[in-house]
Design an enzyme around this catalytic site. Structure first.
Site, PDB file in Angstrom:
ATOM      1  N   GLU A 169      -7.977   4.747  -3.038  1.00  0.00           N
ATOM      2  CA  GLU A 169      -7.710   5.706  -3.052  1.00  0.00           C
ATOM      3  C   GLU A 169      -7.763   6.795  -3.842  1.00  0.00           C
ATOM      4  O   GLU A 169      -8.665   7.983  -3.561  1.00  0.00           O
ATOM      5  CB  GLU A 169      -6.389   5.705  -1.764  1.00  0.00           C
ATOM      6  CG  GLU A 169      -6.545   5.353  -0.970  1.00  0.00           C
ATOM      7  CD  GLU A 169      -5.721   4.724  -0.632  1.00  0.00           C
ATOM      8  OE1 GLU A 169      -5.052   3.187   0.568  1.00  0.00           O
ATOM      9  OE2 GLU A 169      -5.281   3.868  -1.162  1.00  0.00           O
ATOM     10  N   PHE A 201       9.016   1.460   5.829  1.00  0.00           N
ATOM     11  CA  PHE A 201       8.486   1.171   5.042  1.00  0.00           C
ATOM     12  C   PHE A 201       6.598   2.158   5.465  1.00  0.00           C
ATOM     13  O   PHE A 201       6.434   2.577   6.311  1.00  0.00           O
ATOM     14  CB  PHE A 201       7.980   0.039   5.915  1.00  0.00           C
ATOM     15  CG  PHE A 201       6.235  -0.954   5.976  1.00  0.00           C
ATOM     16  CD1 PHE A 201       6.898  -2.034   4.949  1.00  0.00           C
ATOM     17  CD2 PHE A 201       4.827  -0.772   6.349  1.00  0.00           C
ATOM     18  CE1 PHE A 201       5.040  -2.407   3.835  1.00  0.00           C
ATOM     19  CE2 PHE A 201       4.128  -1.187   5.849  1.00  0.00           C
ATOM     20  CZ  PHE A 201       3.985  -1.527   4.834  1.00  0.00           C
ATOM     21  N   GLN A 202       6.444   2.199   3.928  1.00  0.00           N
ATOM     22  CA  GLN A 202       4.993   2.746   3.059  1.00  0.00           C
ATOM     23  C   GLN A 202       5.445   4.708   3.339  1.00  0.00           C
ATOM     24  O   GLN A 202       4.671   5.103   4.142  1.00  0.00           O
ATOM     25  CB  GLN A 202       3.960   2.771   4.021  1.00  0.00           C
ATOM     26  CG  GLN A 202       3.825   1.383   3.501  1.00  0.00           C
ATOM     27  CD  GLN A 202       2.264   0.751   3.755  1.00  0.00           C
ATOM     28  OE1 GLN A 202       1.531   1.242   5.308  1.00  0.00           O
ATOM     29  NE2 GLN A 202       1.608   0.494   2.754  1.00  0.00           N
ATOM     30  N   LYS A 248       2.631   9.887  12.197  1.00  0.00           N
ATOM     31  CA  LYS A 248       1.805   9.431  12.911  1.00  0.00           C
ATOM     32  C   LYS A 248       2.307   9.561  14.373  1.00  0.00           C
ATOM     33  O   LYS A 248       1.073   9.373  15.291  1.00  0.00           O
ATOM     34  CB  LYS A 248       2.112   7.481  13.079  1.00  0.00           C
ATOM     35  CG  LYS A 248       1.353   6.731  13.821  1.00  0.00           C
ATOM     36  CD  LYS A 248       0.658   5.324  13.409  1.00  0.00           C
ATOM     37  CE  LYS A 248       0.138   4.121  14.018  1.00  0.00           C
ATOM     38  NZ  LYS A 248       0.392   3.056  14.337  1.00  0.00           N
ATOM     39  N   MET A 253     -12.269   8.099 -28.534  1.00  0.00           N
ATOM     40  CA  MET A 253     -11.116   9.655 -28.861  1.00  0.00           C
ATOM     41  C   MET A 253     -10.826   9.835 -29.487  1.00  0.00           C
ATOM     42  O   MET A 253     -10.047   9.425 -30.604  1.00  0.00           O
ATOM     43  CB  MET A 253     -11.889  10.322 -27.722  1.00  0.00           C
ATOM     44  CG  MET A 253     -11.080  11.801 -28.380  1.00  0.00           C
ATOM     45  SD  MET A 253     -12.249  12.722 -29.257  1.00  0.00           S
ATOM     46  CE  MET A 253     -13.779  13.519 -28.129  1.00  0.00           C
TER      47      MET A 253
END
Length: 557
Positions: free
Chosen positions: A51, A113-114, A163, A465
């Protein structure tokens, strides 16, 4: 017409002119992905490997095209994986809409969940964000989100959709997107006249142009303005491609790794004209060096005025509008003595080929092959600064890099987005081996979509760097910056399905670059350089920008 929330979302995206979405599916967004399947002939969905890659791709797409970038992720870890990309876009004022799914509303707040409070997490790094509580609100929220992302100072907007909202039905009626009008209501005759007086009275003006020039599409106005008052032009990292690098008035990048001409000009000018720049600490450092100059700042965001540097006068409004109104009012100026002084500060170092593989030599070869169609993206580190110092940018929207947040792992995802958005251009991502390791999996995305981008690794076997700072400021204690990874990047790229080459000798550069440019799919180039190669010039943190450390200084100390 009754439609589900998922259908309304897709139709609304089409109404906004969205052609491409970068994303990754999951349970909370299954209804949305089912609709994307039905509309796959109208919306191109690019499935990334992660993602974060999707968020960077949406960002790169926006920077290359000027359109709103769109990314989509599921709830929980899918949503949190977008956070770095959202923050990157926020810091650089990039128009982006991030859409996340969430658990159904009855499950919110129950550690389901999630489940994650993504609106709470992203509140500080978005222009605005939403959680949709009613399907009847969805269509208007989408319209509003796209407007907010683009108006004024652009930035990312997040829409979190539970959802059950994607399954609920309501009436859909097409709504024409609200026109984004350039902000000009605060550009007053008084502010214009004060600016005109400062400019006309100045004998040693210096323009400091920032990322706002490109955002406002004011590159033409900047050129006309600079030529009319015959002012040297220095740019921030975010504005490197918005002023012709071969122009006689161009002095190069300003700041920590800026040119001698730009940095010393900032200390000697009597008027610093700041256009769409925020006086970043990597540019301004110690403010004492500009205390003798008047400061004029033009910016669309009033919060930037007097934030880091106190100004003498300002114009608040869209840069394209402000410059268009300002240019007819100012006198034509020559500033011959000042221009002669600036020209004497410019350095014209010839690139040597007898020093082995160096960044300077690579970009010298690349510049000769550039027909104006290259878009350059970068990761973050030494290679990013070498790109800014040595590549000759010729056209606007051709330099895509993370400036404000300095996000390692940004460039490859952004290159994918830029290549999708500009298929007629050739996108080249410049990386260090440290940055490449962070999101190298997105090379698979480029292969799957047959994107002809070129991935260059400036391979110095270290976090360059950070190692440079350890060398200068920590007595050479290289704590965890020597990589010593056994990875063969050529074999890795070939395993992903890309072509790959390794450059170990100077006489291989031209041949391999041409082979890469002739390829129809993604190519990786592993360019081996010395671990001790440093970025010069450099200004120490907190020091005035005219206290420039050169390579000769280090060699002589």
């Amino acid at each position: 017409m009754l439609l589900t929330g998922a259908e309304i979302l897709i139709k609304s995206l089409l109404d906004e002119g969205v052609e491409t979405i970068f994303g990754y599916p999951g349970g909370a967004v299954l209804n949305i992905y089912d609709e994307l399947y039905k509309y796959k002939d109208k919306i191109n969905h690019i499935l990334t490997c992660h993602e974060q890659g999707a968020s960077h791709a949406a960002d790169g797409y926006a920077r290359a095209t000027g359109k709103v970038g769109v990314c989509l992720a599921t709830s929980g870890p899918g949503a949190t994986n977008l956070v770095t990309g959202i923050a990157t876009a926020y810091m650089d004022s990039i128009p982006m809409v991030a859409i996340t799914g969430n658990v159904a509303q009855p499950l919110l707040g129950k550690d389901s969940f999630q489940e994650v409070d993504i609106t709470g997490i992203t509140m500080p790094i978005t222009k605005h964000n939403y959680i949709v509580r009613d399907v009847n609100e969805l269509q208007n929220i989408i319209k509003e989100a796209f407007y907010i992302a683009q108006e004024g100072r652009p930035g990312p907007v997040l829409i979190d959709i539970p959802k059950d909202i994607t399954a609920d039905k309501t009436q859909y009626n097409k709504i024409i997107p609200k026109e984004v009008v350039r902000k000009s209501e605060y550009i007053t005759e008084k502010s214009l006249q004060e600016a005109v007086d400062l400019i006309n009275q100045s004998k040693r003006p210096l323009i400091y142009a920032g990322g706002g020039i490109g955002i406002a599409e004011a590159t033409e106005e900047l050129l006309i303005f600079a030529e009319k008052i015959n002012s040297p032009v220095s740019t921030s990292l975010m504005c490197m491609a918005e002023f012709p690098n071969n122009h006689e008035l161009y002095t190069g990048m300003i700041g920590m790794h800026g040119t001698k001409a730009s940095n010393i000009a900032a200390t000697k000018c009597d008027l610093l004209i700041t256009l769409g720049a925020r006086f970043s600490d990597r540019v301004i450092s110690n403010q004492n060096h500009i205390k003798n100059a008047k400061v004029l700042q033009i910016d669309v965001d009033p919060a930037e005025i007097n934030k880091n540097v106190k100004v003498d006068t300002c114009i608040v409004g869209d840069l394209k509008v402000a410059l268009s109104q300002l240019i007819p009012l100012i006198n034509v100026k020559r500033n011959e003595e000042w221009i002669n002084t600036i020209n004497s500060l410019k350095e014209n170092k010839k690139v040597k080929s007898d020093c082995g593989l160096t960044p300077e030599l690579f970009f010298d070869k690349l510049n000769k092959l550039n027909d104006g169609s290259f878009i350059i993206s970068t990761e973050v580190g030494q290679h990013q600064m070498w790109t800014a110092q040595y590549f000759n940018f010729r056209n606007e929207r051709t330099f895509i890099t993370s400036g404000g947040l300095g996000t390692m792992g940004y460039g490859l995802g952004a290159a994918i987005g830029a290549q999708v958005g500009k298929p007629d251009k050739r996108v080249i991502n410049i990386a260090g081996d440290g940055s490449f390791g962070m999101n190298c999996n997105e090379l698979v995305t480029a292969v799957k979509n047959r994107l002809p981008l070129i991935q260059v690794i400036m391979n110095n076997n270290c976090l360059g760097m950070v190692r440079q700072w350890q060398d200068f400021f920590y007595e050479g204690r290289y704590s965890q910056t020597t990589l010593d990874r056994p990875t063969d990047y050529v074999k890795l790229a070939e395993a992903f399905g890309a072509k790959a080459f390794r450059i170990t000798e100077v006489d291989e550069i031209d041949y391999i670059l041409r082979k890469a440019l002739d390829s129809e799919g993604p190519v990786l180039i592993d360019y081996l350089i010395n671990s001790d190669k440093k970025v010069f010039p450099m200004v120490a943190p907190g020091a005035p920008i005219n206290q420039i450390i050169s390579e000769e200084d280090i060699n002589n100390n």
